[in-house]
Each structure stands twice: as structure tokens, then as C-alpha cells.
Design a protein around this motif. Structure first.
Motif, PDB file in Angstrom:
ATOM      1  N   LEU A  53       0.834  -1.203   0.000  1.00 34.68           N
ATOM      2  CA  LEU A  53       0.000   0.000   0.000  1.00 34.68           C
ATOM      3  C   LEU A  53       0.864   1.246   0.000  1.00 34.68           C
ATOM      4  CD1 LEU A  53      -2.284  -1.168   2.921  1.00 34.68           C
ATOM      5  CD2 LEU A  53      -2.837  -1.292   0.504  1.00 34.68           C
ATOM      6  N   ASP A  54       0.261   2.367  -0.244  1.00 32.80           N
ATOM      7  CA  ASP A  54       0.901   3.681  -0.092  1.00 32.80           C
ATOM      8  C   ASP A  54       2.241   3.791  -0.804  1.00 32.80           C
ATOM      9  OD1 ASP A  54      -1.237   4.424   1.553  1.00 32.80           O
ATOM     10  OD2 ASP A  54      -0.233   3.642   3.330  1.00 32.80           O
ATOM     11  N   GLY A  55       2.299   3.354  -2.038  1.00 34.24           N
ATOM     12  CA  GLY A  55       3.522   3.490  -2.818  1.00 34.24           C
ATOM     13  C   GLY A  55       4.688   2.692  -2.275  1.00 34.24           C
ATOM     14  N   GLY A  56       4.427   1.627  -1.534  1.00 37.51           N
ATOM     15  CA  GLY A  56       5.485   0.763  -1.022  1.00 37.51           C
ATOM     16  C   GLY A  56       5.837   1.003   0.428  1.00 37.51           C
ATOM     17  N   PHE A  57       5.218   1.984   1.075  1.00 36.57           N
ATOM     18  CA  PHE A  57       5.550   2.298   2.460  1.00 36.57           C
ATOM     19  C   PHE A  57       4.852   1.404   3.472  1.00 36.57           C
ATOM     20  CE2 PHE A  57       6.491   6.239   0.197  1.00 36.57           C
ATOM     21  CZ  PHE A  57       7.819   6.379   0.545  1.00 36.57           C
ATOM     22  N   ALA A  58       3.806   0.717   3.055  1.00 36.54           N
ATOM     23  CA  ALA A  58       3.081  -0.165   3.967  1.00 36.54           C
ATOM     24  C   ALA A  58       2.870  -1.519   3.306  1.00 36.54           C
ATOM     25  CB  ALA A  58       1.733   0.452   4.347  1.00 36.54           C
ATOM     26  N   ARG A  59       3.185  -2.586   4.045  1.00 39.84           N
ATOM     27  CA  ARG A  59       3.001  -3.943   3.545  1.00 39.84           C
ATOM     28  C   ARG A  59       2.135  -4.711   4.525  1.00 39.84           C
ATOM     29  NH1 ARG A  59       7.671  -2.411   1.361  1.00 39.84           N
ATOM     30  NH2 ARG A  59       8.451  -3.379  -0.519  1.00 39.84           N
ATOM     31  N   ARG A  60       1.214  -5.475   3.999  1.00 36.95           N
ATOM     32  CA  ARG A  60       0.350  -6.313   4.817  1.00 36.95           C
ATOM     33  C   ARG A  60       0.439  -7.746   4.310  1.00 36.95           C
ATOM     34  NH1 ARG A  60       0.354  -2.092   7.059  1.00 36.95           N
ATOM     35  NH2 ARG A  60      -1.368  -0.725   7.511  1.00 36.95           N
ATOM     36  N   PRO A  61       0.627  -8.704   5.193  1.00 37.69           N
ATOM     37  CA  PRO A  61       0.653 -10.095   4.738  1.00 37.69           C
ATOM     38  C   PRO A  61      -0.737 -10.522   4.279  1.00 37.69           C
ATOM     39  CG  PRO A  61       0.728  -9.998   7.131  1.00 37.69           C
ATOM     40  CD  PRO A  61       0.817  -8.583   6.638  1.00 37.69           C
ATOM     41  N   CYS A  62      -0.778 -11.415   3.327  1.00 35.86           N
ATOM     42  CA  CYS A  62      -2.032 -11.976   2.865  1.00 35.86           C
ATOM     43  C   CYS A  62      -1.763 -13.403   2.397  1.00 35.86           C
ATOM     44  CB  CYS A  62      -2.656 -11.131   1.750  1.00 35.86           C
ATOM     45  SG  CYS A  62      -1.760 -11.134   0.194  1.00 35.86           S
ATOM     46  N   PHE A  63      -2.802 -14.081   1.971  1.00 36.61           N
ATOM     47  CA  PHE A  63      -2.702 -15.461   1.518  1.00 36.61           C
ATOM     48  C   PHE A  63      -3.482 -15.557   0.218  1.00 36.61           C
ATOM     49  CE2 PHE A  63      -3.950 -19.962   1.667  1.00 36.61           C
ATOM     50  CZ  PHE A  63      -2.720 -20.545   1.908  1.00 36.61           C
ATOM     51  N   VAL A  64      -2.815 -15.931  -0.872  1.00 37.84           N
ATOM     52  CA  VAL A  64      -3.487 -16.071  -2.158  1.00 37.84           C
ATOM     53  C   VAL A  64      -4.118 -17.456  -2.215  1.00 37.84           C
ATOM     54  CG1 VAL A  64      -3.229 -16.051  -4.671  1.00 37.84           C
ATOM     55  CG2 VAL A  64      -1.891 -14.474  -3.272  1.00 37.84           C
ATOM     56  N   ILE A  65      -5.431 -17.470  -2.328  1.00 40.11           N
ATOM     57  CA  ILE A  65      -6.174 -18.734  -2.361  1.00 40.11           C
ATOM     58  C   ILE A  65      -6.181 -19.308  -3.772  1.00 40.11           C
ATOM     59  CG2 ILE A  65      -8.445 -19.784  -2.012  1.00 40.11           C
ATOM     60  CD1 ILE A  65      -8.865 -17.465   0.116  1.00 40.11           C
ATOM     61  N   ALA A 106      -7.366 -12.585  -8.700  1.00 40.19           N
ATOM     62  CA  ALA A 106      -7.066 -13.551  -7.643  1.00 40.19           C
ATOM     63  C   ALA A 106      -8.085 -13.438  -6.520  1.00 40.19           C
ATOM     64  CB  ALA A 106      -5.666 -13.302  -7.089  1.00 40.19           C
ATOM     65  N   LYS A 107      -8.126 -14.486  -5.710  1.00 44.18           N
ATOM     66  CA  LYS A 107      -8.900 -14.444  -4.466  1.00 44.18           C
ATOM     67  C   LYS A 107      -7.878 -14.518  -3.345  1.00 44.18           C
ATOM     68  CE  LYS A 107     -11.679 -17.883  -3.523  1.00 44.18           C
ATOM     69  NZ  LYS A 107     -12.807 -18.797  -3.202  1.00 44.18           N
ATOM     70  N   ILE A 108      -7.912 -13.531  -2.446  1.00 45.93           N
ATOM     71  CA  ILE A 108      -6.930 -13.468  -1.369  1.00 45.93           C
ATOM     72  C   ILE A 108      -7.628 -13.359  -0.011  1.00 45.93           C
ATOM     73  CG2 ILE A 108      -5.134 -12.473  -2.840  1.00 45.93           C
ATOM     74  CD1 ILE A 108      -5.723  -9.758  -1.639  1.00 45.93           C
ATOM     75  N   ALA A 109      -6.927 -13.812   1.004  1.00 47.14           N
ATOM     76  CA  ALA A 109      -7.411 -13.693   2.375  1.00 47.14           C
ATOM     77  C   ALA A 109      -6.456 -12.772   3.127  1.00 47.14           C
ATOM     78  CB  ALA A 109      -7.462 -15.058   3.045  1.00 47.14           C
ATOM     79  N   VAL A 110      -7.026 -11.840   3.898  1.00 52.32           N
ATOM     80  CA  VAL A 110      -6.242 -10.889   4.684  1.00 52.32           C
ATOM     81  C   VAL A 110      -6.815 -10.825   6.092  1.00 52.32           C
ATOM     82  CG1 VAL A 110      -5.552  -9.466   2.720  1.00 52.32           C
ATOM     83  CG2 VAL A 110      -7.665  -8.953   3.896  1.00 52.32           C
ATOM     84  N   ASP A 111      -5.986 -10.410   7.052  1.00 53.50           N
ATOM     85  CA  ASP A 111      -6.472 -10.277   8.424  1.00 53.50           C
ATOM     86  C   ASP A 111      -7.513  -9.177   8.544  1.00 53.50           C
ATOM     87  OD1 ASP A 111      -4.902 -12.352   9.371  1.00 53.50           O
ATOM     88  OD2 ASP A 111      -3.250 -11.022   9.916  1.00 53.50           O
ATOM     89  N   ASP A 112      -7.280  -8.068   7.843  1.00 48.20           N
ATOM     90  CA  ASP A 112      -8.180  -6.916   7.902  1.00 48.20           C
ATOM     91  C   ASP A 112      -8.491  -6.461   6.483  1.00 48.20           C
ATOM     92  OD1 ASP A 112      -9.590  -4.604   8.437  1.00 48.20           O
ATOM     93  OD2 ASP A 112      -7.895  -3.552   9.342  1.00 48.20           O
ATOM     94  N   ALA A 113      -9.638  -6.864   5.954  1.00 40.30           N
ATOM     95  CA  ALA A 113      -9.991  -6.536   4.576  1.00 40.30           C
ATOM     96  C   ALA A 113     -10.099  -5.038   4.345  1.00 40.30           C
ATOM     97  CB  ALA A 113     -11.306  -7.217   4.190  1.00 40.30           C
TER      98      ALA A 113
END
Length: 85
Positions: free
Chosen positions: A22-34, A41-48
């Protein structure tokens, strides 16, 4: 008859860890590509809600490049994303 453009692309189950950038590379959030297709793609995240309308999806935490995405649907912590140019 189904319009060829609206026909869903074949998806491949990948079940792999990835990151939303996010934010031009300043924020990264882990996710899981289903699952994954050529168009999205369909992905799962802790906070959508953390995934804004537009972001990058990458399979490497340190990657500076990834696929630009746009969320097209949300269901709890699962997102459907479309790849954009």
C-alpha cells in the motif's frame, strides 16, 4: 449466451503467502493467495478494510514490483481482486 468478456477465467489453486503493498510501497500487509487466474485472484487478509481500492500484490516481501490490483468484492476477510494495467 454469456458474453466472452464476462466469462470467468479459469482459476488455479495456489494457496501461497503473499503481501499487499500500500501507499507506494511504504506499507506492507501479509495476505494469503487462495487462487489465481490471468485476470485476478482471491486473497485472504487479516483486515480486509486495510486493502484500499488499489494496491500491489507480490509474492515476495522485499519485491519492489508486483501486480496492480483493484478489489472487486469483499466477503469478511476474503477479497476478490482484478489485475489492472
Amino acid at each position: 449466451m454469456i458474453d466472452a468478456e464476462k466469462k470467468r477465467q479459469s482459476r488455479k489453486s495456489v494457496r501461497q503467502s503473499a503481501w499487499i503493498i500500500l501507499d507506494g510501497g511504504f506499507a506492507r500487509r501479509p495476505c494469503f493467495v487462495i487462487d489465481l487466474s490471468t485476470t485476478g485472484a482471491k486473497i485472504a487478509v487479516d483486515d480486509a478494510s486495510a486493502a484500499s481500492a488499489g494496491f500491489q500484490l507480490t509474492f515476495s516481501r522485499d519485491a519492489r514490483t508486483g501486480r496492480r490490483c483493484q478489489a472487486v468484492w469483499r466477503n469478511g476477510t476474503t477479497l476478490g481482486v482484478r489485475f489492472i494495467a
